[in-house]
Scaffold this motif. Structure first.
Motif, PDB file in Angstrom:
ATOM      1  N   MET A  98      12.300  10.769   0.449  1.00 15.75           N
ATOM      2  CA  MET A  98      11.145  10.394  -0.358  1.00 15.75           C
ATOM      3  C   MET A  98       9.950  11.295  -0.070  1.00 15.75           C
ATOM      4  SD  MET A  98      11.904   7.931  -2.362  1.00 15.75           S
ATOM      5  CE  MET A  98      13.444   7.077  -2.591  1.00 15.75           C
ATOM      6  N   GLU A  99       9.728  11.588   1.208  1.00 13.08           N
ATOM      7  CA  GLU A  99       8.566  12.404   1.545  1.00 13.08           C
ATOM      8  C   GLU A  99       8.704  13.807   0.968  1.00 13.08           C
ATOM      9  OE1 GLU A  99       6.496  11.903   4.991  1.00 13.08           O
ATOM     10  OE2 GLU A  99       6.562   9.772   4.519  1.00 13.08           O
ATOM     11  N   GLY A 103       6.714  15.855  -3.035  1.00 10.22           N
ATOM     12  CA  GLY A 103       6.036  17.127  -3.245  1.00 10.22           C
ATOM     13  C   GLY A 103       6.537  17.926  -4.438  1.00 10.22           C
ATOM     14  N   PRO A 146       8.344   8.538  -5.447  1.00  6.27           N
ATOM     15  CA  PRO A 146       8.418   8.757  -3.993  1.00  6.27           C
ATOM     16  C   PRO A 146       7.116   8.438  -3.269  1.00  6.27           C
ATOM     17  CG  PRO A 146       9.229  10.668  -5.184  1.00  6.27           C
ATOM     18  CD  PRO A 146       8.612   9.776  -6.197  1.00  6.27           C
ATOM     19  N   HIS A 157       6.385  -1.412   7.075  1.00  6.58           N
ATOM     20  CA  HIS A 157       6.977  -1.177   8.386  1.00  6.58           C
ATOM     21  C   HIS A 157       6.031  -1.463   9.543  1.00  6.58           C
ATOM     22  CE1 HIS A 157      10.513   0.252  10.398  1.00  6.58           C
ATOM     23  NE2 HIS A 157       9.764   0.946  11.236  1.00  6.58           N
ATOM     24  N   LEU A 196      -2.972   4.949  -5.259  1.00 11.92           N
ATOM     25  CA  LEU A 196      -2.821   6.394  -5.087  1.00 11.92           C
ATOM     26  C   LEU A 196      -1.835   6.943  -6.111  1.00 11.92           C
ATOM     27  CD1 LEU A 196      -4.100   8.377  -3.029  1.00 11.92           C
ATOM     28  CD2 LEU A 196      -1.845   8.527  -2.016  1.00 11.92           C
ATOM     29  N   THR A 199      -3.565   7.110  -9.520  1.00  7.29           N
ATOM     30  CA  THR A 199      -4.474   8.237  -9.715  1.00  7.29           C
ATOM     31  C   THR A 199      -3.689   9.540  -9.909  1.00  7.29           C
ATOM     32  OG1 THR A 199      -4.683   8.606  -7.340  1.00  7.29           O
ATOM     33  CG2 THR A 199      -6.328   7.213  -8.366  1.00  7.29           C
ATOM     34  N   THR A 268      -9.889   4.631  -6.827  1.00  7.70           N
ATOM     35  CA  THR A 268     -10.031   4.980  -5.418  1.00  7.70           C
ATOM     36  C   THR A 268     -10.928   3.975  -4.706  1.00  7.70           C
ATOM     37  OG1 THR A 268      -9.902   7.267  -6.125  1.00  7.70           O
ATOM     38  CG2 THR A 268     -10.561   6.883  -3.856  1.00  7.70           C
ATOM     39  N   GLU A 272     -10.061   1.359  -1.638  1.00  6.01           N
ATOM     40  CA  GLU A 272     -10.803   1.189  -0.394  1.00  6.01           C
ATOM     41  C   GLU A 272     -11.256  -0.251  -0.219  1.00  6.01           C
ATOM     42  OE1 GLU A 272     -13.734   4.187  -0.673  1.00  6.01           O
ATOM     43  OE2 GLU A 272     -12.332   5.744  -0.027  1.00  6.01           O
ATOM     44  N   THR A 277      -6.444   2.427   4.175  1.00  7.96           N
ATOM     45  CA  THR A 277      -6.899   3.634   4.866  1.00  7.96           C
ATOM     46  C   THR A 277      -5.710   4.492   5.238  1.00  7.96           C
ATOM     47  OG1 THR A 277      -6.874   2.384   6.901  1.00  7.96           O
ATOM     48  CG2 THR A 277      -9.019   2.723   5.873  1.00  7.96           C
ATOM     49  N   GLY A 278      -4.812   4.632   4.303  1.00 12.31           N
ATOM     50  CA  GLY A 278      -3.567   5.343   4.609  1.00 12.31           C
ATOM     51  C   GLY A 278      -3.739   6.840   4.643  1.00 12.31           C
ATOM     52  N   ARG A 279      -2.626   7.509   4.934  1.00  9.78           N
ATOM     53  CA  ARG A 279      -2.663   8.962   4.923  1.00  9.78           C
ATOM     54  C   ARG A 279      -2.487   9.454   3.497  1.00  9.78           C
ATOM     55  NH1 ARG A 279       2.942  10.541   4.984  1.00  9.78           N
ATOM     56  NH2 ARG A 279       4.109   8.621   5.082  1.00  9.78           N
ATOM     57  N   LEU A 280      -2.700  10.748   3.334  1.00  8.96           N
ATOM     58  CA  LEU A 280      -2.527  11.331   2.012  1.00  8.96           C
ATOM     59  C   LEU A 280      -1.175  11.987   1.954  1.00  8.96           C
ATOM     60  CD1 LEU A 280      -5.982  13.017   1.738  1.00  8.96           C
ATOM     61  CD2 LEU A 280      -5.318  10.770   0.974  1.00  8.96           C
ATOM     62  N   GLN A 281      -0.703  12.158   0.748  1.00  5.32           N
ATOM     63  CA  GLN A 281       0.583  12.844   0.615  1.00  5.32           C
ATOM     64  C   GLN A 281       0.357  14.320   0.513  1.00  5.32           C
ATOM     65  OE1 GLN A 281       4.092  12.581   0.059  1.00  5.32           O
ATOM     66  NE2 GLN A 281       3.662  11.159   1.683  1.00  5.32           N
TER      67      GLN A 281
ATOM     68  N   MET C   1      13.860  -1.737  14.346  1.00  4.02           N
ATOM     69  CA  MET C   1      13.807  -2.662  13.215  1.00  4.02           C
ATOM     70  C   MET C   1      14.989  -3.593  13.204  1.00  4.02           C
ATOM     71  SD  MET C   1      12.389  -3.856  10.781  1.00  4.02           S
ATOM     72  CE  MET C   1      11.123  -2.961  11.625  1.00  4.02           C
ATOM     73  N   LEU C  30      16.149  10.488  -8.075  1.00  5.13           N
ATOM     74  CA  LEU C  30      15.614  11.658  -7.378  1.00  5.13           C
ATOM     75  C   LEU C  30      16.709  12.670  -7.080  1.00  5.13           C
ATOM     76  CD1 LEU C  30      13.086   9.819  -5.100  1.00  5.13           C
ATOM     77  CD2 LEU C  30      12.687  11.025  -7.224  1.00  5.13           C
ATOM     78  N   ARG C 106     -14.701   8.309   3.105  1.00  8.53           N
ATOM     79  CA  ARG C 106     -14.685   7.881   1.705  1.00  8.53           C
ATOM     80  C   ARG C 106     -14.904   9.069   0.782  1.00  8.53           C
ATOM     81  NH1 ARG C 106     -17.058   2.412   0.050  1.00  8.53           N
ATOM     82  NH2 ARG C 106     -15.595   1.076   1.117  1.00  8.53           N
ATOM     83  N   TYR C 109     -11.728  11.029   0.677  1.00 11.75           N
ATOM     84  CA  TYR C 109     -10.742  10.375  -0.181  1.00 11.75           C
ATOM     85  C   TYR C 109     -11.103  10.540  -1.649  1.00 11.75           C
ATOM     86  CZ  TYR C 109      -8.129   8.136   3.560  1.00 11.75           C
ATOM     87  OH  TYR C 109      -7.332   7.909   4.633  1.00 11.75           O
ATOM     88  N   ASN C 112     -10.042  13.815  -2.693  1.00  8.87           N
ATOM     89  CA  ASN C 112      -8.597  13.836  -2.850  1.00  8.87           C
ATOM     90  C   ASN C 112      -8.180  13.249  -4.190  1.00  8.87           C
ATOM     91  OD1 ASN C 112      -5.815  14.078  -1.773  1.00  8.87           O
ATOM     92  ND2 ASN C 112      -5.877  11.873  -2.075  1.00  8.87           N
ATOM     93  N   VAL C 154      -7.551  15.043   6.499  1.00 10.29           N
ATOM     94  CA  VAL C 154      -6.965  13.760   6.887  1.00 10.29           C
ATOM     95  C   VAL C 154      -5.886  13.949   7.944  1.00 10.29           C
ATOM     96  CG1 VAL C 154      -5.573  11.836   6.068  1.00 10.29           C
ATOM     97  CG2 VAL C 154      -7.542  12.577   4.765  1.00 10.29           C
ATOM     98  N   GLU C 158      -6.122  12.532  11.766  1.00 11.19           N
ATOM     99  CA  GLU C 158      -5.085  11.633  12.259  1.00 11.19           C
ATOM    100  C   GLU C 158      -4.636  12.071  13.656  1.00 11.19           C
ATOM    101  OE1 GLU C 158      -1.434  11.527   9.932  1.00 11.19           O
ATOM    102  OE2 GLU C 158      -2.156   9.649   9.073  1.00 11.19           O
ATOM    103  N   VAL C 266       8.255  24.903  -2.172  1.00  8.78           N
ATOM    104  CA  VAL C 266       7.493  23.691  -1.833  1.00  8.78           C
ATOM    105  C   VAL C 266       8.228  22.903  -0.756  1.00  8.78           C
ATOM    106  CG1 VAL C 266       6.619  21.511  -2.707  1.00  8.78           C
ATOM    107  CG2 VAL C 266       6.390  23.558  -4.079  1.00  8.78           C
ATOM    108  N   SER C 270       6.968  21.482   2.851  1.00  4.79           N
ATOM    109  CA  SER C 270       6.829  20.049   3.125  1.00  4.79           C
ATOM    110  C   SER C 270       7.851  19.573   4.151  1.00  4.79           C
ATOM    111  CB  SER C 270       6.922  19.233   1.833  1.00  4.79           C
ATOM    112  OG  SER C 270       8.073  19.555   1.128  1.00  4.79           O
ATOM    113  N   LEU C 274       7.225  17.711   7.663  1.00  6.38           N
ATOM    114  CA  LEU C 274       7.947  16.480   8.003  1.00  6.38           C
ATOM    115  C   LEU C 274       8.560  16.580   9.404  1.00  6.38           C
ATOM    116  CD1 LEU C 274       8.796  13.839   6.534  1.00  6.38           C
ATOM    117  CD2 LEU C 274      11.003  14.931   6.171  1.00  6.38           C
TER     118      LEU C 274
END
Lengths: 281, 258, 284
Positions: A98-99, A103, A146, A157, A196, A199, A268, A272, A277-281, C1, C30, C106, C109, C112, C154, C158, C266, C270, C274
């Protein structure tokens, strides 16, 4: 690496969004002065004569709606299975897929749509032309799937394990544990993922531009998803090069951009508000 | 499930593993109805694993294995040969309270009724009454009756633990498992939980894990002492604390006393 | 899990089937995207295809200039964006109060969320017209740099946030100033985040079409740029134009090949991100 450099870069990145907003507002002023609300609610767009944004706003909304209709059930369902049902190894595989797939460039979906999906849709529904709202929405749905999945999965999770144990210990079954003990706590994160994804679907240009049919008209009847239409982003993408940065045509395109910006920023802001407050892809 | 005999749990030649690592071997114990049993032993001796075997909560670790006979009210609960074990039903019968109070991020009222509501054990009209009865039973009613709709996270740790207990009791279990229920509480809250255990022991079968020897001594009738991967000794509380058979037990008790 | 205990009862089984169905469908969708790309484009990927410039409007020759153009724009954007993003993340975490940090996040974001086409509009006017760069690769680089800035910020933040507080305190206890602390503790221990962010940014920039469509690229007739205000041709533009205009069969297969190449590029970025993140970073 001295602090002044840090300060300057900090100023640049924190002011960029504002600068773009100022640019959009100042660029669209002439059009709003001339047409006012007519611009937003007008249904006609003829370069040099009249500019009305409603068909594009409609197209963007519908296409995004279809995309969400596909990506939400599939993405969230997959996220639940990935986090709660399959084993650790399978989870890692699904997450990685998925990750990586998040992209895939929009142009790839555009090409797939242009050369394959439009024909399938045309033959499947017996249409004259497969370039329509439905095709664009379908492609966008697969495109944001994805993103929605992996961000929702993150949210599910991170729900601490002791909630699951507690619910199991009370005698709940797996699906009840997920529905009543896990998902309620993951909702802010899942909403964030949805916003997200939304958008991204709204702002996507090329994947839509190639398959939406590029007709600046609200379909008749308006719920006819097989009709060609136009989205804000695809309209800008089609005409920006011709308008060469001056004149009312350019102002109209910038004003379209301002509307899109408004739509996206509202989402957006909502994301908020729900505490995302997740990460960006 | 009604228990025909006086014994609730019978464990015969039980071995517990995670993967290929044995956690406990050769466990042979019986637990009587309406008694209070404590499980003691050094850290890592498998106290929690044993406790969680009784309501099959270890099932959620993929590598967990259990051999031998574990029977609850005459039914073997790990025997799936005829697919007859209803784990959900079993866990409704066996309430459990964990070391850390675990409340769902909703109101106090919703938390008490979490199990009852989801399992649809009682009609909706009785919910308020059940909530009141259960909160009274854990001496929490007077403290929270004016703010039942407030978030459960407003409560202190001790109150939260009593609320967890009320939630377990609301499902009307016959057995209550407690995994170090006072370990994360202050002395005063611990005392409240301890007196609740004593009170509940008259009508339920209570089994609890503890680090606190004094607690085991005061509350329980039967003590199970685990060490080195097996049940080192088990029996009446007086026998174990006054004249333990095994050197290991003596050392453990002495080490803790000093 | 935890793994599941199979639910008893009809609802549980139905629910289980439904979610499994969504999973199978998602994965199939996919996988089919990738397999169609490979099936359609795989055949044309030869060394000649990569190493030759295109001829006859895409119908003959290869895609050398397009690959170069895509990489010039993406890497250029990464090089410009990286120091700014790093500076921003460091300034935020080391000099700003928590309250202010969240305000800045903010704004990041918000940036983004800006649709990429709007970066194109903005860049066309500002870089292209006001700065006089015209339709040039430098405009494109600057536009893409703005676009990927939030991704980098971001990701770096992190990583900075995940540095154990003891490390920071150990440095401060030795009497380090903040710039010294940044050099000796913060950057080394958040390095994986910097690389991850850069790779994610490169992946985004590589795949972007709309923002550079009318600001930096042209379809045909250019190879490597010789000055700052020349346009480049990119894989993205190549695909966009060819897919709409190609009638020739060999051009169609070239367009699939280009798209597959773009996707692989790409994926390289990516999947790199990962791997680094799953090895060092925040556990997902």
């Amino acid at each position: 690496m001295t602090p002044w450099f840090l300060g300057i870069s900090f100023l640049i990145s924190s002011s960029l969004a504002g600068i773009i907003l100022v640019f959009l507002i100042s660029g669209s002023l002439p059009i709003f002065e001339k047409y006012g609300w007519e611009f937003i609610f007008g249904e006609e767009w003829y370069v040099g004569e009249t500019y009305g944004a409603l068909p594009m706003i409609y197209g963007t909304t519908v296409v995004t709606g279809i995309a969400l209709g596909i990506a939400l059930p599939l993405g969230i369902g997959t996220a639940v299975v990935t986090s709660e049902v399959v084993g650790r190894r399978m989870r890692y595989i699904l997450k990685s897929v998925m990750e990586i797939m998040a992209g895939v460039p929009g142009i790839v979906y555009g090409l797939l749509g242009m050369l394959l999906v439009t024909t399938w849709i045309r033959d499947l529904f017996g249409l004259v032309d497969g370039n329509c709202l439905l095709t664009a929405g379908l492609l966008l749905g697969v495109m944001i799937l994805p993103t929605v999945m992996t961000l929702s999965e993150d949210a599910i999770h991170v729900v601490p394990n002791f909630y699951r144990e507690q619910a199991y210990a009370l005698g709940l079954q797996t699906h009840e544990v997920i529905i009543y003990a896990v998902l309620p706590q993951a909702i802010p994160g899942i909403l964030g993922a949805i916003f997200l994804g939304t958008t991204r679907a709204m702002g996507e240009t090329v994947a839509v531009m190639l398959v939406i049919g590029s007709l600046d008209r609200i379909p008749d009847p308006f719920y006819n998803l097989f009709a060609p239409a136009q989205s804000i982003a695809s309209k800008i993408g089609r005409e920006a090069a011709e308008s060469i940065g001056v004149g009312l045509h350019w102002n109209a395109l910038v004003a379209l951009g301002l509307i899109l910006f408004g739509m996206v920023m509202t989402l957006t802001w909502l994301a908020e508000r729900v505490g995302w407050t997740g990460r960006l892809q | 499930m009604d228990c025909p005999s006086d014994t609730v749990f019978i464990l015969e030649d039980v071995n517990l593993f995670f993967g290929s690592v044995p956690i406990l071997t050769d466990v042979n114990i019986t637990i009587r109805q309406r008694s209070i049993t404590s499980i003691i032993g050094p850290s890592g001796s498998g106290k929690s694993t044993l406790l969680r075997t009784l309501n099959r909560l270890n099932d959620h670790y993929p590598t967990f294995r259990c051999t031998g006979l574990v029977s609850y009210c005459g039914n073997s609960i790990y025997d799936n040969r005829n697919g007859s074990v209803d784990v959900s039903r079993l866990r409704q019968d066996i309430g459990m309270v964990f070391q850390k109070p675990c409340l769902f991020p909703t109101s106090i009222y919703e938390n008490v009724l979490f199990g009852v509501k989801r399992l649809k054990l009682r009609p909706k009209s009785e919910f308020y009454e059940i909530a009141e009865t259960m909160l009274r039973a854990v001496f929490l009613w007077d403290e929270v009756k004016d703010r039942l709709k407030h978030s459960a996270n407003e409560l202190s740790q001790g109150q939260q633990q009593r609320l967890s207990l009320a939630r377990a009791l609301a499902c009307e279990p016959k057995v209550l498992l407690l995994d170090e229920p006072t370990a994360s509480l202050d002395p005063k809250s611990s005392e409240a939980i301890e007196s609740l255990i004593l009170k509940l022991g008259t009508r339920l079968t209570v089994i609890f894990v503890t680090h606190h020897l004094e607690q085991a001594k005061q509350l329980s009738e039967t003590v199970i002492f685990l060490s080195d991967g097996c049940v080192c000794e088990w029996g009446g509380v007086d026998a174990i604390f006054s004249c333990p058979d095994k050197i290991m037990t003596q050392q453990y008790l002495a080490g803790h006393a000093s | 899990m935890m793994t599941s205990v199979r639910g008893r009862g009809l609802v549980g089984r139905f629910w289980f089937l439904l979610t499994m169905l969504t999973t199978v469908l998602s994965v199939m969708l996919l996988v089919s995207v990738v397999s169609v790309m490979v099936a359609k484009g795989g055949a044309v990927l030869t060394w000649e295809f990569f190493s030759q410039p295109s001829r006859s409007f895409g119908a003959e020759g290869g895609i050398r200039s397009q690959i170069m153009g895509t990489l010039i724009l993406a890497v250029g954007a990464g090089l410009i964006s990286l120091p700014i993003a790093l500076g921003t993340a460091l300034y935020q975490s080391e000099y700003l109060s928590l309250r202010f940090q969240s305000v800045v996040m903010r704004l990041i974001y918000a940036l983004n969320g800006v649709p990429t086409i709007l970066f194109g509009l903005f860049g066309y006017l500002v870089f292209g017209l006001y700065f006089g760069l015209g339709i040039s690769w430098l405009s494109g680089v600057l536009i893409l740099a703005m676009m990927i800035l939030p991704t980098l910020v971001v990701s770096i933040r992190e990583a900075i946030e995940s540095i154990p507080v003891q490390y920071r305190e150990a440095g401060l206890a030795l009497g380090m100033t903040i710039p010294q602390l940044i050099r000796t503790v913060i950057i080394p221990y958040s390095f994986h985040g910097i690389v991850t962010g850069l790779l994610l940014g490169l992946a985004r920039a590589t795949g972007e079409t709309a923002a550079i469509l009318f600001t930096a690229t042209t379809f045909f007739g250019v190879d490597l740029p010789k000055s700052f205000n020349e346009p480049v041709t990119t894989l993205q533009t190549h695909i966009l134009v060819l897919s709409q205009e190609a009638v020739h069969l060999s051009a169609t297969s070239a367009v699939w090949g280009s798209a597959l190449t773009l996707m692989v590029l790409v994926f390289c970025f990516s999947s790199g991100a990962l791997v680094i993140r799953s090895r060092f970073g925040v556990k997902v």
